[in-house]
Scaffold this active site. Structure first.
Site: not given
Ligand code: NDP
Ligand code: 2IT
Length: 450
Positions: A125, A165
């Protein structure tokens, strides 16, 4: 002293002030007691001591020029945690809260998640304490170029393959890839989540959210139920939340909330997903704008959240999908969900529930899908993108989606069967941790003391 206590005590000395990392380690080790006791080889081989120590940790300066010509400096990270099963694989997070503890907890979770997919990928990561909010496109590009100017020497399609992420989506992956190619002269699958125009995979954008919903449905199917007609709370309004909501609608369920870092929207008739996509994906705006189109929806700003939790989990619903960030669902939130009849929690985010919230779900014996199982669809589809890049092929949407469904099914079956093996029917956190751990630990043993 238990393994968990001993390990956390040692980590507090060797890696001070890393609360989120200790939390993630504790959660995994708490599940492993029976495996460690019945397999002395894991102790003889010092697997726990080895597995909690990253193979390599990089921290670097990321200097860049903002639009006013001022020099800005951020801190960049890449933690290459474990390569027993394949090249380090895991996303990059750009968020002001990023520090060594957050990156290490995410990297540690990633090891077991990736193992659970059954695919040949190790765990890693990275990210930076960079805040993309309010930054122009040119500033984002210059930041990504500076970040990659250091990172490029550490990554490669068979060594370490970053992805997105929080704060890192297709736009950032584009700038990062462009700089990697410029520095190395190589056009190769070194990043995933790329644009469909130049090497990306269909379904990768949707995969984490879709996967968390597939996983939820498999959990309910095992209880002779399904998500159809269920009312669902979703948190977040980013990549994972948006595509979780899209899949919920596709299978006949109704998402009734979403949230961002400023507040929560509750819309009893169902979230207007096209509007959320427009606000978040196109305008990069705030969810408060939702009220301009739907004045009848409820909006709770963060300042009005309950002191012991989050507004989104205080509504009544059948199911909950935390898809924003770590520790966004507290014990009081979990108790409110249970009191109001919630039967399922499927974690799209990484470690969104605090440890005492997880205990509430396990005690209540609801269908609880921990992040390392329920959100594994994102990284699994990243591996499908790597496979397409390496073989110079491009698969159709339905080919990738079919594989995603199969992988999520297999993650569910593996976690469930492992829970049964240890006499803990339905405890998928125990099943996921043990199944992921065994695969990594056995590979480490066969590869010697490295
Ligand atoms: P994005 O940046 O696309 O979206 C994140 C969302 O969460 C936004 O709406 C953001 O608000 C909100 N957010 C982020 N941090 C905070 C915080 N500290 N407090 C309140 N709201 C918050 O990220 P992802 O959707 O990609 O990721 C979301 C979660 O999923 C994370 O935990 C990530 O690690 C996990 N994840 C992501 C994967 C992926 O493929 N992208 C895979 C597996 C897990 P705002 O719009 O105001 O910024
Ligand atoms: O938390 C996760 O699994 C991710 N943000 C996606 C990682 C990846 O390599 O696609």
């Amino acid at each position: 002293m238990t393994y968990t206590h001993k390990t956390i005590t040692e980590l507090r000395h060797s890696s001070p002030a890393q609360a989120e990392f200790y939390q993630a380690v504790e959660e995994v080790l708490d599940s492993l007691g029976p495996v460690l006791e019945s397999n002395v080889i894991y102790q003889r081989q010092a697997i726990i001591q080895r597995i909690v120590e990253p193979e390599r940790q990089l921290m670097f300066r990321v200097p860049w020029l903002d639009d006013n010509g001022n020099i800005q400096v951020n801190k960049g990270y890449r933690v290459e945690f474990n390569s027993a099963l394949g090249p380090y694989k895991g996303g990059l997070r750009f968020h002001p809260s990023v520090n060594a503890s957050i990156i290490k907890f995410l990297g540690f979770e990633q090891i077991f998640k990736n193992a659970l997919t059954g695919l040949p990928i190790g765990g890693g990561k990275g990210g930076a304490n960079f805040d993309p909010k309010g930054r122009s496109d040119n500033e984002i590009m210059r930041f990504c170029q500076s970040f990659m100017s250091e990172l490029y020497r550490h990554i490669g399609p068979t060594t370490d393959v970053p992805a997105g992420d929080i704060g890192v989506g297709a736009r950032e992956i584009g700038y990062l890839f462009g700089q990697y190619k410029r520095l190395t002269g190589r056009y190769e699958g070194v990043l995933t989540g790329k644009s469909l125009l130049w090497g990306g995979s269909l379904v990768r954008k949707e995969a984490t959210g879709y996967g968390a919903v597939y996983f939820a449905d498999y959990m309910l199917n095992a209880r002779d139920d399904s998500l159809k007609d269920k009312r669902c709370l979703v948190s977040g309004a980013g990549n994972v939340a948006i595509y979780a909501m899209e899949k919920l609608y596709q299978i006949g369920a109704t998402p009734i909330s979403c949230s961002d870092s400023a507040g929560t929207i509750y819309h009893s008739q169902g979230i207007d997903l096209a509007l959320v996509k427009q606000i978040k994906e196109q305008q990069r705006g705030s969810l408060i704008e939702y009220l301009e189109v739907h004045p009848g929806a409820e909006y709770t700003p963060v300042a009005d959240y309950p002191t012991d939790g989050h507004a989104v989990w205080r509504y009544a619903a059948d199911a909950a999908f935390p898809c924003a960030t770590q520790n966004e669902l507290t014990k009081a939130d979990a108790e409110s969900l249970m009191a109001k009849g919630c039967q399922l929690v499927s974690e799209g985010a990484n470690m969104p529930s605090t440890q005492d919230a997880v205990d509430v779900f396990i005690d209540a014996q609801i269908a609880y899908g921990p992040g390392k199982a329920a959100n594994a669809g994102g990284v699994a589809t990243s591996q499908l993108e790597m496979a397409q890049n390496a073989s110079m092929q491009k698969w159709t949407f339905s080919q990738v989606d079919q594989q995603l469904q199969q992988i999520m099914k297999s993650v569910f079956v593996t976690a469930s069967e492992t829970a049964d093996e240890f006499g803990q029917h339905g405890n998928l956190i125990l099943g996921a941790n043990i199944a992921g751990f065994r695969r990594v630990a056995d590979a480490m043993i066969e590869q010697g003391v490295v």
